[in-house]
Every structure is written in C-alpha cells, then in structure tokens.
Design a protein around this motif. Structure first.
Motif, PDB file in Angstrom:
ATOM      1  N   UNK A  12       0.821  -1.208   0.000  1.00  0.00           N
ATOM      2  CA  UNK A  12       0.000   0.000   0.000  1.00  0.00           C
ATOM      3  C   UNK A  12       0.854   1.257   0.000  1.00  0.00           C
ATOM      4  N   UNK A  13       2.019   1.222   0.639  1.00  0.00           N
ATOM      5  CA  UNK A  13       2.946   2.348   0.555  1.00  0.00           C
ATOM      6  C   UNK A  13       3.357   2.566  -0.906  1.00  0.00           C
ATOM      7  N   UNK A  14       3.631   1.477  -1.611  1.00  0.00           N
ATOM      8  CA  UNK A  14       3.985   1.570  -3.031  1.00  0.00           C
ATOM      9  C   UNK A  14       2.828   2.129  -3.852  1.00  0.00           C
ATOM     10  N   UNK A  15       1.610   1.709  -3.528  1.00  0.00           N
ATOM     11  CA  UNK A  15       0.438   2.241  -4.217  1.00  0.00           C
ATOM     12  C   UNK A  15       0.329   3.749  -4.015  1.00  0.00           C
ATOM     13  N   UNK A  16       0.602   4.207  -2.792  1.00  0.00           N
ATOM     14  CA  UNK A  16       0.542   5.639  -2.508  1.00  0.00           C
ATOM     15  C   UNK A  16       1.612   6.405  -3.283  1.00  0.00           C
ATOM     16  N   UNK A  17       2.782   5.800  -3.459  1.00  0.00           N
ATOM     17  CA  UNK A  17       3.830   6.453  -4.236  1.00  0.00           C
ATOM     18  C   UNK A  17       3.425   6.577  -5.709  1.00  0.00           C
ATOM     19  N   UNK A  18       2.729   5.566  -6.223  1.00  0.00           N
ATOM     20  CA  UNK A  18       2.184   5.679  -7.578  1.00  0.00           C
ATOM     21  C   UNK A  18       1.152   6.797  -7.628  1.00  0.00           C
ATOM     22  N   UNK A  19       0.274   6.834  -6.611  1.00  0.00           N
ATOM     23  CA  UNK A  19      -0.770   7.858  -6.556  1.00  0.00           C
ATOM     24  C   UNK A  19      -0.177   9.260  -6.584  1.00  0.00           C
ATOM     25  N   UNK A  20       0.949   9.449  -5.904  1.00  0.00           N
ATOM     26  CA  UNK A  20       1.593  10.763  -5.879  1.00  0.00           C
ATOM     27  C   UNK A  20       2.027  11.211  -7.260  1.00  0.00           C
ATOM     28  N   UNK A  21       2.277  10.245  -8.149  1.00  0.00           N
ATOM     29  CA  UNK A  21       2.748  10.561  -9.501  1.00  0.00           C
ATOM     30  C   UNK A  21       1.634  10.666 -10.538  1.00  0.00           C
ATOM     31  N   UNK A  22       0.390  10.403 -10.137  1.00  0.00           N
ATOM     32  CA  UNK A  22      -0.695  10.366 -11.111  1.00  0.00           C
ATOM     33  C   UNK A  22      -1.294  11.731 -11.433  1.00  0.00           C
ATOM     34  N   UNK A  23      -1.002  12.751 -10.615  1.00  0.00           N
ATOM     35  CA  UNK A  23      -1.546  14.079 -10.880  1.00  0.00           C
ATOM     36  C   UNK A  23      -0.507  15.185 -10.802  1.00  0.00           C
ATOM     37  N   UNK A  24       0.518  15.044  -9.954  1.00  0.00           N
ATOM     38  CA  UNK A  24       1.498  16.120  -9.767  1.00  0.00           C
ATOM     39  C   UNK A  24       2.148  16.583 -11.075  1.00  0.00           C
ATOM     40  N   UNK A  25       2.565  15.676 -11.980  1.00  0.00           N
ATOM     41  CA  UNK A  25       3.160  16.163 -13.230  1.00  0.00           C
ATOM     42  C   UNK A  25       2.177  16.935 -14.105  1.00  0.00           C
ATOM     43  N   UNK A  26       0.875  16.763 -13.845  1.00  0.00           N
ATOM     44  CA  UNK A  26      -0.152  17.439 -14.648  1.00  0.00           C
ATOM     45  C   UNK A  26      -0.567  18.751 -14.002  1.00  0.00           C
ATOM     46  N   UNK A  27      -0.843  18.732 -12.691  1.00  0.00           N
ATOM     47  CA  UNK A  27      -1.336  19.940 -12.021  1.00  0.00           C
ATOM     48  C   UNK A  27      -0.265  21.013 -11.897  1.00  0.00           C
ATOM     49  N   UNK A  28       1.005  20.616 -11.989  1.00  0.00           N
ATOM     50  CA  UNK A  28       2.055  21.626 -11.961  1.00  0.00           C
ATOM     51  C   UNK A  28       2.099  22.472 -13.220  1.00  0.00           C
TER      52      UNK A  28
END
Length: 410
Positions: A12-28
């Motif tokens: 689940x920690x790994x899943x959260x790390x994926x989640x962190x990458x699913x929007x940050x490159x876009x919303x920035x």
C-alpha cells in the motif's frame, strides 16, 4: 506483524507512491501556463492542447491496460509505466516545443496505466477495505496535486528554475516510486490462462447502460478537473488576481478536496445507493462556478473551495463505482479501462475547447455557460451511476442494457 500484513503494508505504501505521480506532473502545468505562453509564443488553443494530449493518451491506452496487465502482471506493468513516466517528465522539460509535446504524450501514456490498475489492485488486495483504501489513495493523489500546483510558481520564479525546471523536478518523485516498486516484482502475480473469467457468461460492458452511466460520470468529473487545472489560474488572473496568488488558489482547490476524497468512498461503501452523494457533488460544482462568476476575493475563495470539495468527492466516487457496480476484480479492471478511455476522451475536449473559446471571444463568459450545462448533465449521470445495481451479462438475443440489484454492496 505477520508476513502477510507486512507485505500488504509495503504494497500500500507503493500504491501511494504511484498515486503521488498520477496528478502532480499534470497539475504543476496550470500555474505556469502564462510563463509557457510568454516563452514559446504558443496560443491559448495550442497550450490547451497540452492537457488535451495527456487526456487523449489516457483514453487511447486505458482500454488496453487490463489485457497488458493480464499478460505481464500488474506489478511489472506498473514498474514499466513508472519508467516511461520518468522519461516523459525529462523529455517534456527539454528546450524545444516538440519535446514539450512528446514528453507530455509519454507521461500521459504512463499515467493512464496507474489510473486503471491502482483501483484494480485495491479491489484485489484489500477486498474488505475498498472504501477506506480508495479514500486514502484519492486523498494522497490530491495532496500531491495540491503541492505541485502551489509550488509551481515559487519553483519557476522564486527558485529561478524557470517553468521547465518547475516541471522537471517532479521526476524525482517518479524515481522514488520506481525504486520502491522494484522489490514488488518478487510478488508479481500473472493470472493463469482463463483464470480471469468470472463464473457464468462474460460481461460486455460496452452494451451495459449502467456501465455507460459510470463511464460518462467519470468523463464529466474529469472534464471539470482538467479545465480547472489548465485555465482556472488564467481566469482568476484575468479577474485581477496576481499570477502567484492564482497559483495558490489552485493549491487551495486541491487542498480542500482531501477530506472529501477520503470520506466519500467510505460513506459510499456503506450506502446501497450513491445518488444523494452524486447530487451533492453536482450542486457543489454549480454553486462554486456561480460564485467565481460573481467575482471578488472572498467569493472566489469560497467558490474555489466548493469546486475543490466537489472535485475530490466526484473523483473518488467515480473510482468507487468501478468496484461497487461490478462483482469481480477482472470486471472492475475492465470497467476502469472503459470508463477512463471514453471518460478521458470527454475530458480531453475541455482544455482545448476553453482555450479556443477564449481566443475567439476574448472573455470567459461563454466558458462559464458551458460549465453550467455540464453541471446539469453531470447531475443526471450521477443519478444513473449511483443506482443500487451491478452490471451483468447481456442476453445474446438483445443488445439492451442489463443490471441487477445486488443483495449487498461492499
């Protein structure tokens, strides 16, 4: 702590790390749109195409992801997608307009994989805690989306990184996720041939009206999200707000979405019908856009907050529908693929359309009218997607939609 519990915790920690990458490159991207236009001379329509290109990548690849994951396993598929995402972030920041669009396309393809597979992994590995885990996943994704929005201008101007450096820095987050995921390949699960079939006839989701309600609900909430992150800073700036303040308003939009992202799936999992939640989400969008149209700092803050809350709740509710409206992990994956394919094609229209409308009219009035129409459509779709039913196999003699009332929801 047992070995299984420890493995699930690490997963689940790994899943959260994926989640962190699913929007940050876009919303920035949204807060630095003005800087990109000044530096490159690209029109609003073309800049809107950047976000549209990401969404087209989502739409094209999403329906193929379940089949790829069946062949390679979810874990390996995610690792490959993280590597492609890292390359995409780097290429997007190279000094050429071609690299800007090529990198955007690559990171869009990579993020599409995570969009489809993370909800599937939650249903597979945490079947009794789908609501809670979806809430945590959605909140973490929105948290990093908020951080990326808020730091975009300070990184570009305050830290003198420029807009390219402000976008490139999120590659560090991708590298961290990639390193964390590599050990998960030891637990790689590749389904045996035929094991993905549920008992009974195979469901054709493309012939299910319920599946289409979920798909279009996903699409319209994504339409709102990507229009907001692309153009809301520019709209606020046009109303007299400074560029940096408009960027922090995007941070506020994402920040206030966190409680809604977390609580909505938990509440939705306990209800037989989610129609009331869908209605409240639509109302939040509608009232928020009215307040933004009225203008003024206080009304803009309140309106942005309502839109953010509605956006957080709308996304996590859409993701929950992948699990609540299906019976098996494979059905959930296929629902996720279908909803994100068609849904993101719908969302892709928004940023470029709004840029075109602004270029043609030199105002944001027509765009607001478009938003209000979409809010009304969204409310209707939520009524259909929120019904207490599962998608089921369609009779061979009919192409009509079918859905059955579940004995219970999970």
């Amino acid at each position: 702590m047992s070995s299984r519990t420890r493995n699930l915790t690490l997963l689940f920690v790994c899943i959260l790390l994926v989640a962190a990458n699913l929007r940050a490159p876009i919303t920035g991207l949204g807060p630095v749109v003005g800087l990109i236009r000044e530096d490159t001379g690209l029109s609003g329509t073309v800049i809107g195409l950047l976000t549209t290109l990401t969404l087209i990548a989502f739409a094209v690849l999403s329906p193929l992801v379940p089949a790829i994951a069946r062949r390679l396993g979810i874990e390996l598929t995610l690792v490959v997608s993280l590597f492609v995402l890292m390359i995409g972030v780097i290429v997007r920041s190279l000094p050429s307009a071609f690299s800007l669009f090529l990198g955007t396309a690559l990171l869009g393809l990579a993020i599409a994989v995570g969009n489809v597979l993370v909800p599937t992994m939650i249903k597979r590995d945490f079947p009794k805690k789908v609501g809670l885990m979806t809430g945590i996943y959605s909140s973490f994704m929105n948290l990093w989306a908020a951080i990326a929005s808020g730091l975009a201008i300070p990184l570009a101007e305050g830290a003198n990184l420029g807009w390219r450096g402000a976008l490139a820095i999120w590659g560090v987050l991708t590298v961290i996720a990639l390193i964390a995921w590599l050990p998960q390949l030891r637990h790689r699960q590749v389904p045996q041939q035929g094991s993905h079939h549920a008992k009974g006839p195979r469901i054709n989701l493309w012939r299910s009206g319920l599946a289409w309600y979920v798909t279009l609900f996903m699409g319209v909430q994504s339409f709102f999200f990507y229009v907001n992150i692309t153009w809301l800073p520019e709209i606020l700036h046009a109303q007299g707000m400074s560029t940096e303040s408009a960027g922090w308003m995007m941070f506020l939009l994402q920040l206030v979405s966190l409680p809604a992202s977390f609580l909505t799936p938990i509440i939705a999992a306990r209800l037989k019908s989610q129609r009331i939640i869908a209605f409240l989400v639509a109302a939040g969008f509608g009232i928020g856009y009215v307040l933004l149209l009225m203008g003024g700092l206080i009304l803009s803050v309140v309106g942005t907050s309502l839109i953010g809350i509605a956006g957080g709740a709308g996304f996590s509710l859409a993701v929950m529908f992948f699990a609540l409206r299906t019976r098996t992990v494979q059905e959930s994956a296929e629902m996720s693929g279908m909803a994100q394919s068609v849904g993101y094609f719908i969302a892709a229209i928004g940023p470029m359309l709004f840029g075109l409308l602004h270029d043609l009219t030199q105002s944001w009035t027509v765009t607001y009218i478009t938003l209000f129409v979409m809010v009304a459509i969204f409310a209707v779709l939520g009524f259909g997607a929120g019904q207490n039913a599962y998608v089921v196999a369609a009779p061979q003699s009919s192409t009509a939609d079918t859905a059955v009332r579940p004995q219970k929801t999970s």
